[in-house]
Design a protein around this motif. Structure first.
Motif, PDB file in Angstrom:
ATOM      1  N   ALA A 130     -11.383  -4.961   3.246  1.00 31.53           N
ATOM      2  CA  ALA A 130     -12.246  -4.278   2.430  1.00 31.53           C
ATOM      3  C   ALA A 130     -12.096  -4.465   0.966  1.00 31.53           C
ATOM      4  CB  ALA A 130     -11.590  -2.581   2.542  1.00 31.53           C
ATOM      5  N   ALA A 131     -11.037  -5.133   0.762  1.00 38.79           N
ATOM      6  CA  ALA A 131     -10.989  -5.810  -0.658  1.00 38.79           C
ATOM      7  C   ALA A 131     -11.520  -7.129  -0.951  1.00 38.79           C
ATOM      8  CB  ALA A 131      -9.316  -5.865  -0.914  1.00 38.79           C
ATOM      9  N   GLU A 174      -4.092  -1.389  10.057  1.00 33.54           N
ATOM     10  CA  GLU A 174      -4.637  -0.643   8.848  1.00 33.54           C
ATOM     11  C   GLU A 174      -4.504  -1.556   7.809  1.00 33.54           C
ATOM     12  OE1 GLU A 174      -1.627   2.565   8.649  1.00 33.54           O
ATOM     13  OE2 GLU A 174      -2.791   3.886   9.755  1.00 33.54           O
ATOM     14  N   SER A 175      -3.460  -2.429   7.800  1.00 36.18           N
ATOM     15  CA  SER A 175      -3.317  -3.553   6.676  1.00 36.18           C
ATOM     16  C   SER A 175      -4.435  -4.471   6.822  1.00 36.18           C
ATOM     17  CB  SER A 175      -1.992  -4.206   7.141  1.00 36.18           C
ATOM     18  OG  SER A 175      -0.902  -3.605   7.011  1.00 36.18           O
ATOM     19  N   GLU A 188      -7.575  -3.683   7.885  1.00 34.27           N
ATOM     20  CA  GLU A 188      -8.563  -3.102   7.421  1.00 34.27           C
ATOM     21  C   GLU A 188      -8.707  -3.250   5.707  1.00 34.27           C
ATOM     22  OE1 GLU A 188      -8.960   0.983   9.023  1.00 34.27           O
ATOM     23  OE2 GLU A 188      -9.047  -0.056  11.112  1.00 34.27           O
ATOM     24  N   ALA A 189      -7.472  -2.783   5.039  1.00 30.94           N
ATOM     25  CA  ALA A 189      -7.506  -2.785   3.797  1.00 30.94           C
ATOM     26  C   ALA A 189      -7.882  -4.170   3.190  1.00 30.94           C
ATOM     27  CB  ALA A 189      -6.181  -2.195   3.496  1.00 30.94           C
ATOM     28  N   ASN A 245       0.793  -1.375   0.020  1.00 36.29           N
ATOM     29  CA  ASN A 245      -0.022  -0.081  -0.164  1.00 36.29           C
ATOM     30  C   ASN A 245       0.956   1.092  -0.086  1.00 36.29           C
ATOM     31  OD1 ASN A 245       0.836  -0.540   2.713  1.00 36.29           O
ATOM     32  ND2 ASN A 245      -0.538   0.963   3.475  1.00 36.29           N
ATOM     33  N   VAL A 268      -4.584   3.298  -3.366  1.00 33.57           N
ATOM     34  CA  VAL A 268      -3.545   3.330  -2.376  1.00 33.57           C
ATOM     35  C   VAL A 268      -2.893   1.821  -2.253  1.00 33.57           C
ATOM     36  CG1 VAL A 268      -4.400   4.831  -0.718  1.00 33.57           C
ATOM     37  CG2 VAL A 268      -5.071   2.468  -0.604  1.00 33.57           C
ATOM     38  N   LEU A 269      -3.748   0.742  -2.966  1.00 36.83           N
ATOM     39  CA  LEU A 269      -3.037  -0.483  -3.142  1.00 36.83           C
ATOM     40  C   LEU A 269      -2.472  -0.690  -4.625  1.00 36.83           C
ATOM     41  CD1 LEU A 269      -5.926  -2.316  -1.984  1.00 36.83           C
ATOM     42  CD2 LEU A 269      -4.059  -1.944  -0.742  1.00 36.83           C
TER      43      LEU A 269
END
Length: 229
Positions: A151-152, A144-145, A147-148, A107, A119-120
């Motif tokens: 989310a994906a 944070e990782s 969550e990302a 990210n 951001v990815l």
């Protein structure tokens, strides 16, 4: 039982070899250092000093050895910005060299508004994702990782780090009873493995009481007693 003992011995050997490598590389140093939490630590680990090709290759070998020993299953690697980016990339390359080719993504800290945007970067996040980083202090980058990744639509499977300091985390400047690693394991339900821990460092120092390094053991033990989680 014998197989389990052999695995434990292999893990300890990897950990102690890694401590030696980190010291030889100038990444693990002894003295008096102020941590982000404001503590005066008798040792300092700076993965940014794995700063040439040979060191990075050897570091990736340690990560790969630890991952294989742990038995963790995953489908791809994610490297959180910033230190996790080169770490994740070199670990992916080392695994490919050993015959296991897995996708890799990372990210950005800030979203890009041109080109591919977002951001990815790298492979699409999917399946069981392994997060690769250096250390875990507050656990912010890992959260944070996670969550990302979620989310994906992918699954955050596990985290692998170089060193577990095994010390209490801080929240709003106050010490809490758990470490960041314990938080991720117990509160977020994820596996966390480390190439080496503070206990491994203490074992390494205890075996070198007749050398210049052995004199640091008492200070490290006192720090562990005061801030250990």
């Amino acid at each position: 039982m014998a197989e389990l003992t052999e695995l434990n011995e292999a893990g300890r050997s990897v950990a102690l070899d890694f401590v030696q490598f980190a010291i030889d590389s100038g990444v693990l140093r002894f003295g008096e250092f102020k941590t982000k939490a404001g503590r005066m630590s008798p040792y300092f680990f700076n993965a940014g000093l794995f700063d040439d090709g040979a060191k990075l290759m050897r570091l990736a070998e340690f990560y790969a050895d630890r991952l294989i020993e742990s038995g963790i299953e995953f489908d791809m690697i994610f490297g959180p910005a910033y230190k996790g980016i080169p770490l994740g990339a070199t670990v992916a390359a080392e695994l490919a060299r050993r015959g296991r080719n897995v996708p890799f993504a990372y990210n950005r800290k800030e979203a890009k508004d041109h080109g591919e945007g977002g951001v990815l970067v790298g492979a699409p996040l999917q399946g069981r994702v392994l997060i690769v980083d250096d250390v875990m202090s507050a656990g912010t980058a890992v959260r944070e990782s996670i969550e990302a990744i979620r989310a994906a639509g992918a699954t955050p499977q596990a985290v692998v780090i170089a060193l577990d300091r095994q010390e209490k985390a801080t929240e709003n400047g106050i010490d809490v009873d758990h470490s960041a690693v314990q938080y991720v394991r117990n509160r977020l339900g994820m596996q966390v493995v480390a190439i080496a821990t503070l206990d491994d460092l203490l074992q390494y120092l205890s075996e070198r009481t007749d050398s210049s390094l052995g004199v640091h053991r008492e200070g490290v033990m006192a720090y562990r007693k005061r801030y250990g989680a």
